[in-house]
Design a protein around this motif. Sequence first.
Motif, PDB file in Angstrom:
ATOM      1  N   ILE A 297       0.838  -1.212   0.000  1.00  0.00           N
ATOM      2  CA  ILE A 297       0.000   0.000   0.000  1.00  0.00           C
ATOM      3  C   ILE A 297       0.868   1.256   0.000  1.00  0.00           C
ATOM      4  O   ILE A 297       0.617   2.217  -0.747  1.00  0.00           O
ATOM      5  N   LEU A 298       1.940   1.290   0.815  1.00  0.00           N
ATOM      6  CA  LEU A 298       2.834   2.448   0.866  1.00  0.00           C
ATOM      7  C   LEU A 298       3.539   2.661  -0.457  1.00  0.00           C
ATOM      8  O   LEU A 298       3.739   3.810  -0.903  1.00  0.00           O
ATOM      9  N   LEU A 299       3.908   1.567  -1.113  1.00  0.00           N
ATOM     10  CA  LEU A 299       4.565   1.678  -2.430  1.00  0.00           C
ATOM     11  C   LEU A 299       3.630   2.292  -3.455  1.00  0.00           C
ATOM     12  O   LEU A 299       4.018   3.159  -4.247  1.00  0.00           O
ATOM     13  N   LEU A 300       2.348   1.859  -3.450  1.00  0.00           N
ATOM     14  CA  LEU A 300       1.372   2.393  -4.405  1.00  0.00           C
ATOM     15  C   LEU A 300       1.119   3.876  -4.151  1.00  0.00           C
ATOM     16  O   LEU A 300       0.979   4.669  -5.096  1.00  0.00           O
ATOM     17  N   ILE A 301       1.064   4.274  -2.878  1.00  0.00           N
ATOM     18  CA  ILE A 301       0.832   5.685  -2.543  1.00  0.00           C
ATOM     19  C   ILE A 301       1.994   6.547  -3.021  1.00  0.00           C
ATOM     20  O   ILE A 301       1.805   7.647  -3.556  1.00  0.00           O
ATOM     21  N   SER A 302       3.238   6.053  -2.864  1.00  0.00           N
ATOM     22  CA  SER A 302       4.406   6.831  -3.283  1.00  0.00           C
ATOM     23  C   SER A 302       4.471   7.002  -4.789  1.00  0.00           C
ATOM     24  O   SER A 302       5.018   7.984  -5.296  1.00  0.00           O
ATOM     25  N   MET A 303       3.898   6.079  -5.541  1.00  0.00           N
ATOM     26  CA  MET A 303       3.942   6.156  -7.009  1.00  0.00           C
ATOM     27  C   MET A 303       2.780   6.963  -7.582  1.00  0.00           C
ATOM     28  O   MET A 303       2.785   7.308  -8.774  1.00  0.00           O
ATOM     29  N   LEU A 304       1.770   7.276  -6.747  1.00  0.00           N
ATOM     30  CA  LEU A 304       0.574   7.951  -7.237  1.00  0.00           C
ATOM     31  C   LEU A 304       0.858   9.306  -7.877  1.00  0.00           C
ATOM     32  O   LEU A 304       0.318   9.610  -8.949  1.00  0.00           O
ATOM     33  N   PRO A 305       1.725  10.206  -7.294  1.00  0.00           N
ATOM     34  CA  PRO A 305       1.981  11.505  -7.949  1.00  0.00           C
ATOM     35  C   PRO A 305       2.559  11.383  -9.354  1.00  0.00           C
ATOM     36  O   PRO A 305       2.226  12.140 -10.243  1.00  0.00           O
ATOM     37  N   TYR A 306       3.466  10.383  -9.537  1.00  0.00           N
ATOM     38  CA  TYR A 306       4.080  10.216 -10.866  1.00  0.00           C
ATOM     39  C   TYR A 306       3.040   9.747 -11.873  1.00  0.00           C
ATOM     40  O   TYR A 306       3.009  10.198 -13.026  1.00  0.00           O
ATOM     41  N   ALA A 307       2.192   8.854 -11.445  1.00  0.00           N
ATOM     42  CA  ALA A 307       1.147   8.355 -12.349  1.00  0.00           C
ATOM     43  C   ALA A 307       0.164   9.477 -12.683  1.00  0.00           C
ATOM     44  O   ALA A 307      -0.279   9.621 -13.830  1.00  0.00           O
ATOM     45  N   TYR A 308      -0.126  10.327 -11.692  1.00  0.00           N
ATOM     46  CA  TYR A 308      -1.058  11.448 -11.918  1.00  0.00           C
ATOM     47  C   TYR A 308      -0.480  12.428 -12.945  1.00  0.00           C
ATOM     48  O   TYR A 308      -1.155  12.849 -13.875  1.00  0.00           O
ATOM     49  N   ALA A 309       0.845  12.774 -12.748  1.00  0.00           N
ATOM     50  CA  ALA A 309       1.473  13.729 -13.665  1.00  0.00           C
ATOM     51  C   ALA A 309       1.554  13.195 -15.084  1.00  0.00           C
ATOM     52  O   ALA A 309       1.405  13.926 -16.054  1.00  0.00           O
ATOM     53  N   LYS A 310       1.794  11.869 -15.209  1.00  0.00           N
ATOM     54  CA  LYS A 310       1.996  11.295 -16.535  1.00  0.00           C
ATOM     55  C   LYS A 310       0.697  11.018 -17.270  1.00  0.00           C
ATOM     56  O   LYS A 310       0.553  11.312 -18.455  1.00  0.00           O
ATOM     57  N   PHE A 311      -0.262  10.432 -16.562  1.00  0.00           N
ATOM     58  CA  PHE A 311      -1.456   9.950 -17.257  1.00  0.00           C
ATOM     59  C   PHE A 311      -2.668  10.872 -17.105  1.00  0.00           C
ATOM     60  O   PHE A 311      -3.544  10.887 -17.952  1.00  0.00           O
TER      61      PHE A 311
END
Length: 302
Positions: free
Chosen positions: A25-39
């Motif tokens: 869960i912590l790993l997914l939360i940390s990746m969320l900003p990058y996914a938001y900016a890209k997609f």
Amino acid sequence: MKKWLNNYFGFTKREYNGLLALMIILLLISMLPYAYAKFWVNTALISNEEHVAIQKLILVNQQEPNYYANMRKQVEDGEANPTTTLFKFDPNVIDVADWQKLGLSVKQAQSIVNYRNKGGKFYKPEDLKKMYTISSKKFEQLAPYITIENTNTKYIKQEYAKQAPYVKKELVIVEINSADTLQLDEIKGVGAAFARRIAKYRDKLGGFYKKEQLLEVYGLDSIKFNEIKDQIKIDATHLKKIKINTAEFDDLKNHPYLKYKQINAIIQYRKQHGKYNDVADLKKVAILTPQIIQTIAPYLIF
């Protein structure tokens, strides 16, 4: 890893599974900003038109990396203006606003108007080129649009391309502290370029008090000086004086004979010891050499 955790920390299978789920869960939360900016930002917030514009900017930057930097420098120097409007004009008539429409800065435009207000006049299109505020490149751009009234001279591009015949200059005597660039150009041995340099340096100094100061003009060597010295005279009443007891840093910073440290020393000494009574008092400012005092003295009022 599971066996090691059990042995070292005494984790049970249920505790191990819970810890693993928390890490995911912590790993997914940390990746969320990058996914938001890209997609999300690229697809949801940027329209097709904006996307095309960005691609064009990227393409220009790749093909000519210094394009926008060069354009900005040209605008600051008064050589280019995105809002330039070219039209037929008489340089003896148009005002500051019209000069700005033609691509000149406020300072450049006001300089030309000031020249006219002092009695200066343009008799032919080439006279505009002799103004030191107009570069050769700017004159080439404006030349086809120059029309001077009350004369038979109108600019024709084909005629301008022809080299003007050499005309031998008659010897004249010119007072250089009051002369404009057109009058300075009448001195035999002084062309348009030197006329602009002399006028520009004279304005920074506040005027010349002796002929030898012309040797300080960029490019004017002793050979050129000896050629023109008998054609000039100096009227010291035209000198622009500085009130040394009230002058601030901005009043002195552009004078060619003074450096920043010397200016600060002059002002600080005055604040600590009171007004200067005469040139002799300047000798008390340690940073000022006798030579500097001698060169600036004609420009000072006590």
